[in-house]
Design a protein around this motif. Structure first.
Motif, PDB file in Angstrom:
ATOM      1  N   LEU A  17       0.810  -1.219   0.000  1.00 14.72           N
ATOM      2  CA  LEU A  17       0.000   0.000   0.000  1.00 14.72           C
ATOM      3  C   LEU A  17       0.848   1.276   0.000  1.00 14.72           C
ATOM      4  N   PRO A  18       1.832   1.452   0.895  1.00 17.73           N
ATOM      5  CA  PRO A  18       2.636   2.682   0.813  1.00 17.73           C
ATOM      6  C   PRO A  18       3.448   2.777  -0.476  1.00 17.73           C
ATOM      7  N   ILE A  19       3.829   1.639  -1.039  1.00 16.38           N
ATOM      8  CA  ILE A  19       4.569   1.648  -2.308  1.00 16.38           C
ATOM      9  C   ILE A  19       3.659   2.156  -3.424  1.00 16.38           C
ATOM     10  N   VAL A  20       2.443   1.638  -3.499  1.00 15.06           N
ATOM     11  CA  VAL A  20       1.490   2.048  -4.533  1.00 15.06           C
ATOM     12  C   VAL A  20       1.145   3.530  -4.375  1.00 15.06           C
ATOM     13  N   LEU A  21       0.902   3.976  -3.149  1.00 13.73           N
ATOM     14  CA  LEU A  21       0.580   5.391  -2.924  1.00 13.73           C
ATOM     15  C   LEU A  21       1.741   6.299  -3.330  1.00 13.73           C
ATOM     16  N   ALA A  22       2.954   5.900  -3.016  1.00 15.44           N
ATOM     17  CA  ALA A  22       4.128   6.698  -3.387  1.00 15.44           C
ATOM     18  C   ALA A  22       4.323   6.730  -4.900  1.00 15.44           C
ATOM     19  N   ILE A  23       4.089   5.606  -5.568  1.00 15.37           N
ATOM     20  CA  ILE A  23       4.175   5.573  -7.033  1.00 15.37           C
ATOM     21  C   ILE A  23       3.150   6.534  -7.629  1.00 15.37           C
ATOM     22  N   PHE A  24       1.941   6.540  -7.068  1.00 17.11           N
ATOM     23  CA  PHE A  24       0.875   7.433  -7.529  1.00 17.11           C
ATOM     24  C   PHE A  24       1.286   8.900  -7.394  1.00 17.11           C
ATOM     25  N   VAL A  25       1.768   9.288  -6.219  1.00 16.65           N
ATOM     26  CA  VAL A  25       2.169  10.675  -5.976  1.00 16.65           C
ATOM     27  C   VAL A  25       3.356  11.062  -6.868  1.00 16.65           C
ATOM     28  N   ALA A  26       4.351  10.192  -6.957  1.00 16.27           N
ATOM     29  CA  ALA A  26       5.525  10.471  -7.786  1.00 16.27           C
ATOM     30  C   ALA A  26       5.135  10.616  -9.257  1.00 16.27           C
ATOM     31  N   THR A  27       4.226   9.778  -9.714  1.00 15.11           N
ATOM     32  CA  THR A  27       3.791   9.830 -11.110  1.00 15.11           C
ATOM     33  C   THR A  27       3.035  11.119 -11.405  1.00 15.11           C
ATOM     34  N   ILE A  28       2.127  11.493 -10.531  1.00 14.21           N
ATOM     35  CA  ILE A  28       1.381  12.740 -10.754  1.00 14.21           C
ATOM     36  C   ILE A  28       2.346  13.918 -10.828  1.00 14.21           C
ATOM     37  N   ALA A  29       3.275  14.005  -9.889  1.00 16.75           N
ATOM     38  CA  ALA A  29       4.226  15.120  -9.877  1.00 16.75           C
ATOM     39  C   ALA A  29       5.083  15.119 -11.138  1.00 16.75           C
ATOM     40  N   ASN A  30       5.619  13.957 -11.491  1.00 10.26           N
ATOM     41  CA  ASN A  30       6.508  13.844 -12.636  1.00 10.26           C
ATOM     42  C   ASN A  30       5.768  14.123 -13.941  1.00 10.26           C
ATOM     43  N   HIS A  31       4.603  13.544 -14.104  1.00  8.13           N
ATOM     44  CA  HIS A  31       3.867  13.687 -15.360  1.00  8.13           C
ATOM     45  C   HIS A  31       3.199  15.054 -15.487  1.00  8.13           C
ATOM     46  N   ALA A  32       2.851  15.684 -14.364  1.00  9.98           N
ATOM     47  CA  ALA A  32       2.323  17.053 -14.433  1.00  9.98           C
ATOM     48  C   ALA A  32       3.419  17.991 -14.953  1.00  9.98           C
ATOM     49  N   PHE A  33       4.629  17.796 -14.454  1.00  5.26           N
ATOM     50  CA  PHE A  33       5.769  18.589 -14.947  1.00  5.26           C
ATOM     51  C   PHE A  33       5.993  18.325 -16.439  1.00  5.26           C
ATOM     52  N   ALA A  34       6.000  17.048 -16.822  1.00  3.29           N
ATOM     53  CA  ALA A  34       6.225  16.686 -18.225  1.00  3.29           C
ATOM     54  C   ALA A  34       5.133  17.259 -19.126  1.00  3.29           C
ATOM     55  N   ALA A  35       3.893  17.184 -18.685  1.00  2.96           N
ATOM     56  CA  ALA A  35       2.778  17.715 -19.479  1.00  2.96           C
ATOM     57  C   ALA A  35       2.875  19.240 -19.597  1.00  2.96           C
ATOM     58  N   ALA A  36       3.317  19.894 -18.532  1.00  6.77           N
ATOM     59  CA  ALA A  36       3.505  21.350 -18.592  1.00  6.77           C
ATOM     60  C   ALA A  36       4.572  21.700 -19.626  1.00  6.77           C
TER      61      ALA A  36
ATOM     62  N   ALA B 166       5.248  14.537 -25.159  1.00  8.75           N
ATOM     63  CA  ALA B 166       4.727  14.500 -26.534  1.00  8.75           C
ATOM     64  C   ALA B 166       3.199  14.460 -26.555  1.00  8.75           C
ATOM     65  N   LEU B 167       2.604  13.686 -25.658  1.00 11.38           N
ATOM     66  CA  LEU B 167       1.139  13.592 -25.614  1.00 11.38           C
ATOM     67  C   LEU B 167       0.510  14.919 -25.203  1.00 11.38           C
ATOM     68  N   ALA B 168       1.122  15.607 -24.255  1.00 15.15           N
ATOM     69  CA  ALA B 168       0.598  16.909 -23.834  1.00 15.15           C
ATOM     70  C   ALA B 168       0.727  17.936 -24.957  1.00 15.15           C
ATOM     71  N   ALA B 169       1.776  17.809 -25.764  1.00 12.63           N
ATOM     72  CA  ALA B 169       1.928  18.703 -26.914  1.00 12.63           C
ATOM     73  C   ALA B 169       0.903  18.355 -27.998  1.00 12.63           C
ATOM     74  N   ARG B 170       0.548  17.101 -28.089  1.00 13.91           N
ATOM     75  CA  ARG B 170      -0.381  16.634 -29.122  1.00 13.91           C
ATOM     76  C   ARG B 170      -1.841  16.962 -28.805  1.00 13.91           C
TER      77      ARG B 170
END
Length: 191
Positions: free
Chosen positions: A35-54, A124-128
């Motif tokens: 559970l803490p591993i999955v939650l941390a992956i979720f938070v890390a992904t949102i932060a990382n992908h929000a930056f990438a999408a920006a 690339a997806l955010a640019a598309r």
């Protein structure tokens, strides 16, 4: 909805066998606290992908539609080729800090995702697509779709999935997106 589904599908396929999924296997085996591993992956992904999408959205603002179409089309074709290259964990990715399960996973996963296939795909997806939120939600969903089973089921499923087949499918999807983009598919490019 197209941005969500395309982003989620591409990232889920690209993530299978990716170094961040290998890291998820490693963290699950080391800590045995899913559970803490999955939650941390979720938070890390949102932060990382929000930056990438920006970054992807910013790139869109810098280029005209015709140039953007060519850059994205070629980028998707390069992602298709890159998807066929198997990933390995770097030694730095496996050094685990002593900050507890959640923080160790959060830091390790966020850093491992920097410059990774799925992060580049998110740019690339955010640019598309016009919808930053749909892209981030889709790529995050795709990451979770690939990594939650990795954390909970580990090697039980890893040995049953043909990485070559999954990478081939992901590469084909990236290639189709690349060709469609180069041919001018989508309203985003003036069609």
């Amino acid at each position: 909805m197209e941005a969500f589904f395309v982003s989620g599908g591409i990232v889920a396929l690209a993530e299978i066998g990716d170094k961040t999924q290998l890291l998820a296997f490693l963290l699950a085996a080391k800590f045995r606290k899913p559970l803490p591993i999955v939650l941390a992956i979720f938070v890390a992904t949102i932060a990382n992908h929000a930056f990438a999408a920006a970054v992807g959205t910013w790139i869109t603002a810098l280029m005209g539609p015709n140039m953007l179409r060519w850059v994205l089309g070629v980028s998707f074709l390069l992602m298709a080729a890159w998807t066929l290259v198997p990933d390995k964990l770097d030694e730095g990715d496996t050094k685990l800090a002593k900050y507890g399960v959640f923080m160790t996973t959060l830091i390790a996963f966020f850093l491992a995702e920097m410059g990774d296939k799925t992060q580049v795909a998110t740019v690339a997806l955010a640019a598309r697509y016009d919808s930053l939120i749909a892209v981030v939600a889709g790529t995050t969903f795709g990451m979770m779709l690939a990594n939650v089973p990795a954390v909970y089921l580990g090697e039980k499923i890893a040995n049953r999935v043909s990485l070559k087949l999954v990478h081939g499918i992901a590469a084909a999807v990236f290639a189709l997106l690349g060709v469609a983009t180069l041919l001018g598919a989508g309203e985003r490019f003036g069609m």
